[in-house]
Motif scaffolding. Structure first.
Motif, short mmCIF file in Angstrom:
data_model
loop_
_atom_site.label_atom_id
_atom_site.label_comp_id
_atom_site.label_asym_id
_atom_site.label_seq_id
_atom_site.Cartn_x
_atom_site.Cartn_y
_atom_site.Cartn_z
N ASP A 275 0.80 -1.22 0.00
CA ASP A 275 0.00 0.00 0.00
C ASP A 275 0.83 1.27 0.00
OD1 ASP A 275 1.05 -0.04 2.53
OD2 ASP A 275 -0.84 0.19 3.59
N GLY A 276 2.14 1.15 -0.11
CA GLY A 276 2.99 2.33 0.03
C GLY A 276 3.37 3.04 -1.25
N GLY A 277 3.01 2.46 -2.40
CA GLY A 277 3.35 3.08 -3.67
C GLY A 277 4.85 3.24 -3.85
N THR A 278 5.26 4.40 -4.34
CA THR A 278 6.68 4.63 -4.61
C THR A 278 7.49 4.93 -3.35
OG1 THR A 278 6.23 6.98 -5.04
CG2 THR A 278 6.20 5.49 -6.94
N ASN A 279 6.80 5.11 -2.22
CA ASN A 279 7.52 5.40 -0.98
C ASN A 279 8.01 4.14 -0.28
OD1 ASN A 279 7.10 8.24 -1.12
ND2 ASN A 279 5.01 7.96 -0.38
N ASP A 280 7.26 3.05 -0.39
CA ASP A 280 7.60 1.81 0.29
C ASP A 280 8.00 0.76 -0.75
OD1 ASP A 280 6.77 3.21 2.47
OD2 ASP A 280 4.96 2.03 2.84
N THR A 281 9.30 0.66 -1.01
CA THR A 281 9.75 -0.21 -2.10
C THR A 281 10.61 -1.38 -1.62
OG1 THR A 281 11.66 1.24 -2.50
CG2 THR A 281 9.66 1.66 -3.79
N CYS A 282 10.67 -1.59 -0.31
CA CYS A 282 11.42 -2.73 0.21
C CYS A 282 10.46 -3.70 0.91
CB CYS A 282 12.52 -2.27 1.16
SG CYS A 282 13.92 -1.50 0.28
N GLY A 283 10.88 -4.97 0.98
CA GLY A 283 10.00 -6.01 1.45
C GLY A 283 10.20 -6.38 2.90
N SER A 284 9.11 -6.79 3.53
CA SER A 284 9.17 -7.27 4.91
C SER A 284 8.07 -8.31 5.12
CB SER A 284 9.00 -6.11 5.91
OG SER A 284 7.71 -5.55 5.83
N MET A 285 8.08 -8.91 6.28
CA MET A 285 7.08 -9.90 6.66
C MET A 285 6.48 -9.50 8.00
SD MET A 285 7.63 -13.94 7.64
CE MET A 285 8.25 -13.54 9.30
N PHE A 286 5.16 -9.42 8.05
CA PHE A 286 4.51 -9.24 9.34
C PHE A 286 4.81 -10.45 10.21
CE2 PHE A 286 1.31 -6.53 6.90
CZ PHE A 286 1.74 -5.33 7.47
N TYR A 287 4.67 -10.29 11.51
CA TYR A 287 4.95 -11.41 12.42
C TYR A 287 4.03 -12.61 12.18
CZ TYR A 287 7.95 -8.38 15.31
OH TYR A 287 8.95 -7.56 15.77
N ASN A 288 2.92 -12.41 11.45
CA ASN A 288 2.01 -13.52 11.15
C ASN A 288 2.37 -14.24 9.84
OD1 ASN A 288 1.17 -11.80 9.14
ND2 ASN A 288 -0.91 -11.51 9.94
N GLY A 289 3.44 -13.78 9.17
CA GLY A 289 3.89 -14.45 7.95
C GLY A 289 3.45 -13.79 6.66
N LEU A 291 3.18 -10.83 3.82
CA LEU A 291 4.15 -9.90 3.27
C LEU A 291 3.67 -8.46 3.39
CD1 LEU A 291 5.28 -11.84 0.06
CD2 LEU A 291 6.18 -11.99 2.41
N ASN A 292 4.64 -7.55 3.45
CA ASN A 292 4.35 -6.13 3.66
C ASN A 292 5.40 -5.30 2.95
OD1 ASN A 292 3.37 -3.67 4.96
ND2 ASN A 292 5.15 -3.83 6.30
N ASP A 293 4.99 -4.14 2.41
CA ASP A 293 5.97 -3.21 1.85
C ASP A 293 6.33 -2.19 2.90
OD1 ASP A 293 3.46 -2.04 1.83
OD2 ASP A 293 3.80 -0.89 0.00
N VAL A 294 7.57 -1.70 2.84
CA VAL A 294 8.06 -0.78 3.86
C VAL A 294 9.07 0.17 3.23
CG1 VAL A 294 9.96 -2.30 4.57
CG2 VAL A 294 9.01 -0.68 6.22
N ALA A 295 9.19 1.35 3.77
CA ALA A 295 10.20 2.30 3.28
C ALA A 295 11.59 1.73 3.56
CB ALA A 295 10.02 3.65 3.95
N CYS A 296 12.47 1.81 2.59
CA CYS A 296 13.77 1.15 2.69
C CYS A 296 14.64 1.72 3.81
CB CYS A 296 14.51 1.24 1.36
SG CYS A 296 13.65 0.40 0.00
N HIS A 297 14.37 2.95 4.23
CA HIS A 297 15.21 3.55 5.27
C HIS A 297 14.78 3.17 6.68
CE1 HIS A 297 11.86 6.47 5.01
NE2 HIS A 297 12.10 6.68 6.29
N HIS A 298 13.63 2.54 6.81
CA HIS A 298 13.17 2.15 8.14
C HIS A 298 14.02 1.01 8.70
CE1 HIS A 298 9.91 4.85 8.34
NE2 HIS A 298 9.04 4.19 7.58
N LYS A 299 14.28 1.05 10.00
CA LYS A 299 15.09 0.02 10.65
C LYS A 299 14.18 -1.06 11.25
CE LYS A 299 19.02 3.03 11.77
NZ LYS A 299 20.02 2.30 10.98
N LEU A 300 14.43 -2.30 10.84
CA LEU A 300 13.65 -3.44 11.29
C LEU A 300 14.58 -4.57 11.73
CD1 LEU A 300 11.80 -1.98 8.99
CD2 LEU A 300 10.57 -4.14 8.95
N PHE A 301 14.01 -5.56 12.42
CA PHE A 301 14.71 -6.83 12.56
C PHE A 301 14.82 -7.44 11.17
CE2 PHE A 301 12.27 -6.73 16.71
CZ PHE A 301 13.35 -6.37 17.48
#
Length: 326
Positions: A275-289, A291-301
């Motif tokens: 849902d992030g369009g051009t702002n969220d172009t990197c991939g992640s996984m919610f804790y439930n498995g 997939l989710n898009d996220v801004a590449c500069h955000h710090k995650l596990f």
């Protein structure tokens, strides 16, 4: 029953010890490191310049440490190898006066007088009051310089310190082998942005994890659930971990192995994601498995993955294990 319980505790320890001994005999750490017999250590010259702190961090990512010469003999042997292989005139070494000005110590807190300390003429001089880190010249002289400057550097791993993860065929015992998936995984609880996570996994001879099946998704969910992450600070986003897929070039979601995400075997997005369009172009996984898009500069596990398909144990190890399983 007691015998089975005993084996479940002893066998992993035995596996690590036998694997470590085998690798020490082979004199092998990583493909990109060179073993010098005279010093009984492995070395890698990084030709891309980094600041002193970045150099130290990079070596640690690779399971090694920023080099300093422990003796005149080691200095001579490493400088000879350096002069035979690379043209640059200076490199960072693991010595600073960070703690107290003019009190130089190694990265493992040894006074400089206990190790190689052949300063160049007039050095150290703390020119401009900004020189706290030490570099080695190819002629053997040490010099203090500004830690923010970028120089090549050498990473070192001693043979004595080498440990081996036999199941994962890696010198990193924190990776966990999953037999059903034929892969090893490591959950990192130090938050990084997406590109930093890719860098760390690559330095560990692995890659940012890619989900290829529901079974693998379920395993990563369990790995995330079990991780001791509740009191970690520095997260930009909670409830998700970075994984190895992206849309950074705007050409559609793909894995870091360049395959379209929908072809990798698992593309189960979370509710209304991406849902992030051009702002969220990197991939992640919610804790439930999911997939989710996220801004590449955000710090995650994040989770690193290392393939071990078609892995076989060496015959000597098989023979050693047989006596504990028959």
């Amino acid at each position: 029953m007691v015998r089975v319980k005993y084996l479940s505790i002893v066998f992993p320890v035995l596996l690590t010890l036998l694997g470590t001994n085998a690798q020490q005999t082979k004199k092998f750490f990583r493909k990109d490191y060179t073993y010098l017999t005279t010093t009984e250590a492995f070395y890698k010259i990084h030709t891309i310049g980094r600041t002193w702190s970045e150099a130290k961090q990079r070596c640690e990512m690779e399971g090694a440490s920023l080099f300093y010469a422990g003796s005149d003999d080691e200095a001579n042997d490493v400088i000879s190898w350096w002069n035979q292989t690379q043209p640059f005139f200076a490199l960072w070494v693991g010595i600073t006066d960070f703690l107290v000005m003019d009190v130089y110590e190694t990265i493992d807190c040894r006074p400089i007088l206990e190790v190689y300390s052949n300063w160049g003429p007039g050095e150290p001089n703390n020119a401009g009051g900004v020189e706290d880190c030490v570099q080695l010249y190819r002629n053997g002289n040490l010099n203090d310089d500004n830690c923010g400057k970028k120089y090549p550097f050498i990473c070192r791993k001693t043979l004595e310190s080498l440990q081996w993860n036999t199941e994962c065929n890696l010198p990193d015992t924190d990776y966990i082998y999953n037999e059903a998936l034929e892969a090893c995984y490591k959950f990192h609880i130090d938050p990084k942005n997406w590109t930093e996570a890719v860098t760390v996994c690559n330095a560990e001879q692995s890659y940012l994890a890619v989900i290829n099946s529901q079974m693998e998704a379920d395993y990563l969910v369990k790995l995330t659930e079990d991780a001791k992450k509740d009191k970690v600070s520095g997260l930009s986003v909670t409830g998700a971990v970075s994984l190895g897929f992206h849309n950074r070039d705007g050409g559609g979601w793909k894995t870091i192995k360049c395959s379209p995400l929908e072809d990798c075997g698992y593309a189960e997005w979370g509710n209304q994601q991406p849902d992030g369009g051009t702002n969220d172009t990197c991939g992640s996984m919610f804790y439930n498995g999911r997939l989710n898009d996220v801004a590449c500069h955000h710090k995650l596990f994040y989770i690193c993955e290392h393939d071990v398909r078609n892995k076989t144990l060496s015959e000597p190890l098989d023979e050693a294990f047989n006596q504990y399983t028959t």
